[in-house]
Design a protein around this motif. Structure first.
Motif, PDB file in Angstrom:
ATOM      1  N   ALA A 113      -2.289   5.450  10.852  1.00  0.00           N
ATOM      2  CA  ALA A 113      -3.147   4.551  11.432  1.00  0.00           C
ATOM      3  C   ALA A 113      -3.441   3.183  11.072  1.00  0.00           C
ATOM      4  CB  ALA A 113      -4.548   5.612  10.975  1.00  0.00           C
ATOM      5  N   GLU A 114      -3.939   3.325   9.308  1.00  0.00           N
ATOM      6  CA  GLU A 114      -3.559   1.694   9.124  1.00  0.00           C
ATOM      7  C   GLU A 114      -2.458   0.817   9.920  1.00  0.00           C
ATOM      8  OE1 GLU A 114      -3.957   0.408   4.744  1.00  0.00           O
ATOM      9  OE2 GLU A 114      -3.346   2.112   4.555  1.00  0.00           O
ATOM     10  N   HIS A 115      -1.096   1.023   9.935  1.00  0.00           N
ATOM     11  CA  HIS A 115      -0.253   0.266  10.220  1.00  0.00           C
ATOM     12  C   HIS A 115      -0.711  -0.487  11.520  1.00  0.00           C
ATOM     13  CE1 HIS A 115       3.464  -0.259  12.607  1.00  0.00           C
ATOM     14  NE2 HIS A 115       3.585  -0.753  11.881  1.00  0.00           N
ATOM     15  N   HIS A 116      -1.239   0.881  12.307  1.00  0.00           N
ATOM     16  CA  HIS A 116      -1.584   0.345  13.695  1.00  0.00           C
ATOM     17  C   HIS A 116      -2.887  -0.181  13.723  1.00  0.00           C
ATOM     18  CE1 HIS A 116      -2.885   0.952  18.631  1.00  0.00           C
ATOM     19  NE2 HIS A 116      -4.176   0.999  17.547  1.00  0.00           N
ATOM     20  N   ASN A 117      -3.867   0.052  13.226  1.00  0.00           N
ATOM     21  CA  ASN A 117      -5.104  -0.459  12.633  1.00  0.00           C
ATOM     22  C   ASN A 117      -4.470  -2.456  12.262  1.00  0.00           C
ATOM     23  OD1 ASN A 117      -6.526   1.328  13.911  1.00  0.00           O
ATOM     24  ND2 ASN A 117      -7.059   2.297  11.488  1.00  0.00           N
ATOM     25  N   ARG A 145       0.853  -1.212  -0.298  1.00  0.00           N
ATOM     26  CA  ARG A 145      -0.100   0.098  -0.229  1.00  0.00           C
ATOM     27  C   ARG A 145       0.398   1.408  -0.155  1.00  0.00           C
ATOM     28  NH1 ARG A 145      -4.752  -0.459  -0.046  1.00  0.00           N
ATOM     29  NH2 ARG A 145      -5.786   1.082   1.680  1.00  0.00           N
ATOM     30  N   ILE A 146       0.980   1.900  -1.273  1.00  0.00           N
ATOM     31  CA  ILE A 146       1.687   3.070  -1.545  1.00  0.00           C
ATOM     32  C   ILE A 146       0.929   4.007  -1.769  1.00  0.00           C
ATOM     33  CG2 ILE A 146       3.681   3.894  -2.917  1.00  0.00           C
ATOM     34  CD1 ILE A 146       4.234   0.978  -3.777  1.00  0.00           C
ATOM     35  N   VAL A 168       3.890  -6.895   7.317  1.00  0.00           N
ATOM     36  CA  VAL A 168       4.737  -7.435   7.107  1.00  0.00           C
ATOM     37  C   VAL A 168       6.489  -6.228   6.836  1.00  0.00           C
ATOM     38  CG1 VAL A 168       6.090  -8.384   5.225  1.00  0.00           C
ATOM     39  CG2 VAL A 168       3.804  -9.002   5.348  1.00  0.00           C
ATOM     40  N   GLY A 169       5.528  -5.497   6.095  1.00  0.00           N
ATOM     41  CA  GLY A 169       6.786  -3.994   6.900  1.00  0.00           C
ATOM     42  C   GLY A 169       6.060  -2.611   7.345  1.00  0.00           C
ATOM     43  N   TYR A 170       6.692  -2.120   7.144  1.00  0.00           N
ATOM     44  CA  TYR A 170       6.209  -0.798   7.436  1.00  0.00           C
ATOM     45  C   TYR A 170       7.622   0.488   7.170  1.00  0.00           C
ATOM     46  CZ  TYR A 170       4.000   3.844   9.164  1.00  0.00           C
ATOM     47  OH  TYR A 170       3.706   4.857   8.893  1.00  0.00           O
ATOM     48  N   SER A 171       7.054   1.420   6.306  1.00  0.00           N
ATOM     49  CA  SER A 171       8.198   2.084   6.271  1.00  0.00           C
ATOM     50  C   SER A 171       7.665   3.585   6.022  1.00  0.00           C
ATOM     51  CB  SER A 171       9.176   2.373   4.661  1.00  0.00           C
ATOM     52  OG  SER A 171       9.943   3.456   4.915  1.00  0.00           O
ATOM     53  N   PRO A 172       7.344   4.270   7.130  1.00  0.00           N
ATOM     54  CA  PRO A 172       6.641   5.555   7.103  1.00  0.00           C
ATOM     55  C   PRO A 172       7.347   6.613   6.259  1.00  0.00           C
ATOM     56  CG  PRO A 172       6.979   5.346   9.044  1.00  0.00           C
ATOM     57  CD  PRO A 172       7.946   3.873   8.556  1.00  0.00           C
ATOM     58  N   ALA A 173       8.620   7.239   6.226  1.00  0.00           N
ATOM     59  CA  ALA A 173       9.729   7.197   5.110  1.00  0.00           C
ATOM     60  C   ALA A 173       8.878   7.655   3.774  1.00  0.00           C
ATOM     61  CB  ALA A 173      10.962   7.569   5.764  1.00  0.00           C
ATOM     62  N   ASP A 174       8.775   6.118   3.874  1.00  0.00           N
ATOM     63  CA  ASP A 174       8.928   6.005   1.892  1.00  0.00           C
ATOM     64  C   ASP A 174       6.899   5.976   1.268  1.00  0.00           C
ATOM     65  OD1 ASP A 174      11.352   6.343   1.065  1.00  0.00           O
ATOM     66  OD2 ASP A 174      11.081   3.536   2.354  1.00  0.00           O
ATOM     67  N   HIS A 175       6.295   6.726   3.150  1.00  0.00           N
ATOM     68  CA  HIS A 175       5.105   5.630   2.652  1.00  0.00           C
ATOM     69  C   HIS A 175       4.408   4.454   2.306  1.00  0.00           C
ATOM     70  CE1 HIS A 175       4.643  10.154   3.646  1.00  0.00           C
ATOM     71  NE2 HIS A 175       5.607  10.816   2.967  1.00  0.00           N
ATOM     72  N   VAL A 176       4.951   3.229   3.139  1.00  0.00           N
ATOM     73  CA  VAL A 176       4.877   1.847   2.296  1.00  0.00           C
ATOM     74  C   VAL A 176       4.088   1.092   3.721  1.00  0.00           C
ATOM     75  CG1 VAL A 176       5.272   0.559   0.808  1.00  0.00           C
ATOM     76  CG2 VAL A 176       6.168   2.310  -0.002  1.00  0.00           C
ATOM     77  N   LEU A 177       3.289   0.018   3.362  1.00  0.00           N
ATOM     78  CA  LEU A 177       2.736  -0.431   4.429  1.00  0.00           C
ATOM     79  C   LEU A 177       2.269  -1.906   3.686  1.00  0.00           C
ATOM     80  CD1 LEU A 177       1.696  -1.361   6.945  1.00  0.00           C
ATOM     81  CD2 LEU A 177      -0.703  -0.897   6.186  1.00  0.00           C
ATOM     82  N   VAL A 178       3.206  -2.740   3.797  1.00  0.00           N
ATOM     83  CA  VAL A 178       3.230  -3.894   2.951  1.00  0.00           C
ATOM     84  C   VAL A 178       2.608  -5.130   4.462  1.00  0.00           C
ATOM     85  CG1 VAL A 178       4.453  -5.998   2.447  1.00  0.00           C
ATOM     86  CG2 VAL A 178       5.213  -3.182   1.452  1.00  0.00           C
ATOM     87  N   VAL A 179       1.181  -5.699   3.469  1.00  0.00           N
ATOM     88  CA  VAL A 179       0.663  -6.354   4.812  1.00  0.00           C
ATOM     89  C   VAL A 179       0.252  -7.983   3.274  1.00  0.00           C
ATOM     90  CG1 VAL A 179      -0.376  -4.557   5.229  1.00  0.00           C
ATOM     91  CG2 VAL A 179      -1.519  -5.647   4.017  1.00  0.00           C
ATOM     92  N   ASP A 180       0.191  -9.237   3.862  1.00  0.00           N
ATOM     93  CA  ASP A 180      -0.809 -10.553   3.743  1.00  0.00           C
ATOM     94  C   ASP A 180      -1.330 -10.177   3.175  1.00  0.00           C
ATOM     95  OD1 ASP A 180       1.563 -11.632   4.734  1.00  0.00           O
ATOM     96  OD2 ASP A 180       0.643 -11.767   6.797  1.00  0.00           O
ATOM     97  N   TRP A 181      -1.414 -10.862   1.364  1.00  0.00           N
ATOM     98  CA  TRP A 181      -2.564 -10.853   1.619  1.00  0.00           C
ATOM     99  C   TRP A 181      -3.936 -11.593   2.012  1.00  0.00           C
ATOM    100  CZ3 TRP A 181      -5.222  -9.095  -2.904  1.00  0.00           C
ATOM    101  CH2 TRP A 181      -6.405  -9.676  -3.725  1.00  0.00           C
TER     102      TRP A 181
END
Length: 67
Positions: A27-31, A12-13, A45-58
């Motif tokens: 907020a999405e990362h926290h939720n 999620r970029i 799976v991963g979160y990089s606030p500086a890059d505005h990227v959240l990776v989650v399981d499908w």
């Protein structure tokens, strides 16, 4: 969708301007972090606030229909 090591993930970029759309990856990362252990959301799976990227399981889903 990303496939790696036989597993599927969603990246999620968003751009820094996404706040105009009220997208809040923090907020999405926290939720997701709270919902996943309860079995009601994807695991983070991963979160990089500086890059505005959240990776989650499908999570495989289905479309609901009227009863």
């Amino acid at each position: 969708m990303i496939t790696a090591s036989g597993k599927q993930f969603v990246a999620r970029i968003s751009s820094p301007n996404s706040s105009l759309l009220s997208i809040d990856r923090g907020a999405e990362h926290h939720n997701c972090s709270v919902a996943a252990p309860l079995g009601i959301g994807p695991a983070v799976v991963g979160y990089s606030p500086a890059d505005h990227v959240l990776v989650v399981d499908w999570i495989e889903g289905h479309t609901l229909e009227d009863a």
